[in-house]
Motif scaffolding. Sequence first.
Motif, PDB file in Angstrom:
ATOM      1  N   ILE A  19       0.843  -1.199   0.000  1.00 47.95           N
ATOM      2  CA  ILE A  19       0.000   0.000   0.000  1.00 47.95           C
ATOM      3  C   ILE A  19       0.880   1.251   0.000  1.00 47.95           C
ATOM      4  CG2 ILE A  19      -1.756   1.318   1.254  1.00 47.95           C
ATOM      5  CD1 ILE A  19      -2.693  -1.319   2.487  1.00 47.95           C
ATOM      6  N   GLY A  20       0.564   2.181  -0.880  1.00 47.83           N
ATOM      7  CA  GLY A  20       1.290   3.447  -0.932  1.00 47.83           C
ATOM      8  C   GLY A  20       0.402   4.597  -0.489  1.00 47.83           C
ATOM      9  N   ALA A  57       2.905   1.780   5.723  1.00 53.43           N
ATOM     10  CA  ALA A  57       2.623   1.917   4.291  1.00 53.43           C
ATOM     11  C   ALA A  57       3.699   2.781   3.639  1.00 53.43           C
ATOM     12  CB  ALA A  57       1.247   2.532   4.088  1.00 53.43           C
ATOM     13  N   LYS A  58       3.899   2.577   2.352  1.00 53.20           N
ATOM     14  CA  LYS A  58       4.943   3.292   1.624  1.00 53.20           C
ATOM     15  C   LYS A  58       4.556   4.754   1.392  1.00 53.20           C
ATOM     16  CE  LYS A  58       7.987   0.025   0.907  1.00 53.20           C
ATOM     17  NZ  LYS A  58       7.577  -0.722   2.116  1.00 53.20           N
ATOM     18  N   LEU A  99       7.570  -0.479  -6.626  1.00 53.21           N
ATOM     19  CA  LEU A  99       7.332  -0.929  -5.258  1.00 53.21           C
ATOM     20  C   LEU A  99       6.353  -2.093  -5.153  1.00 53.21           C
ATOM     21  CD1 LEU A  99       7.091   2.593  -3.600  1.00 53.21           C
ATOM     22  CD2 LEU A  99       9.084   1.093  -3.719  1.00 53.21           C
ATOM     23  N   ASN A 100       5.890  -2.575  -6.303  1.00 52.25           N
ATOM     24  CA  ASN A 100       4.957  -3.713  -6.323  1.00 52.25           C
ATOM     25  C   ASN A 100       3.707  -3.410  -5.487  1.00 52.25           C
ATOM     26  OD1 ASN A 100       4.024  -6.292  -7.011  1.00 52.25           O
ATOM     27  ND2 ASN A 100       4.963  -7.229  -5.204  1.00 52.25           N
ATOM     28  N   LEU A 101       3.124  -2.248  -5.729  1.00 51.71           N
ATOM     29  CA  LEU A 101       1.945  -1.836  -4.979  1.00 51.71           C
ATOM     30  C   LEU A 101       0.672  -2.465  -5.528  1.00 51.71           C
ATOM     31  CD1 LEU A 101       2.625   1.998  -4.563  1.00 51.71           C
ATOM     32  CD2 LEU A 101       3.208   0.144  -2.989  1.00 51.71           C
TER      33      LEU A 101
END
Length: 234
Positions: A19-20, A57-58, A99-101
């Motif tokens: 999750i970003g 979370a990012k 980031l593979n979100l």
Amino acid sequence: MVKLRWEAGNLISPQVHHIGILALGSHLENHGPALPIDTDAKIASYIALEASLLTGAKFLGVLYAATEFPYIPHGIHVEVKELVNNRLKPTLKSAKKCLNLKAVVLVNGHGGNVPICDFIEELEEELDLEIVFNNRMVEIEGPHAGSGELSVGTILGITRTSQLKDNFNLDDYPEVGMCGFKKARQEDEGIDEGARKVEKEGIYVDPILGQSLLDKAIKDIVKDVKKLLEEEDM
């Protein structure tokens, strides 16, 4: 390939790495004499980062552009389609790839960005990314450049308190409460209501109010992150 320790650190779940959190504000917009022109971007960035720290979370930073309703002449903005297609979409696409979100919470601090909501479904389908638009700060802070934003700005250290007395000069600073924007007040009932409140009650700084607004906004973002984690595919 280095094996990353996904579970390390203060996280509410290792899955939160998918999750970003991206802040949306405005960098070029008048906020009276006591607040800087990038007030919305700074407030949105602060609450987005705080929610990221609390959840793990990012944090994706802040988008550099914003849009605005055409009847509000207080800054430099871009058309909503340009914002979505040329600024927001590439940013989300890059973040997902790097980031593979699987999901992103957009933390909005500028009311003019609300029309982005009309494009959320399209963005989700094209990017294969779940997107949540969090507008809590805008919903609770009150009139533009009014007591709410001044109080939040005081907590963040961006309010120039020596200039507060000039905030009552609505002729020189028509953007305060949007009191001097006749067309905007005619077009938007909410803007007119806020302007009337400023004209009647004036402007003040209340650190307790400022901290309360920040706490409520951050709590709401954290809630969105947790809700995303509860979904089966996260």
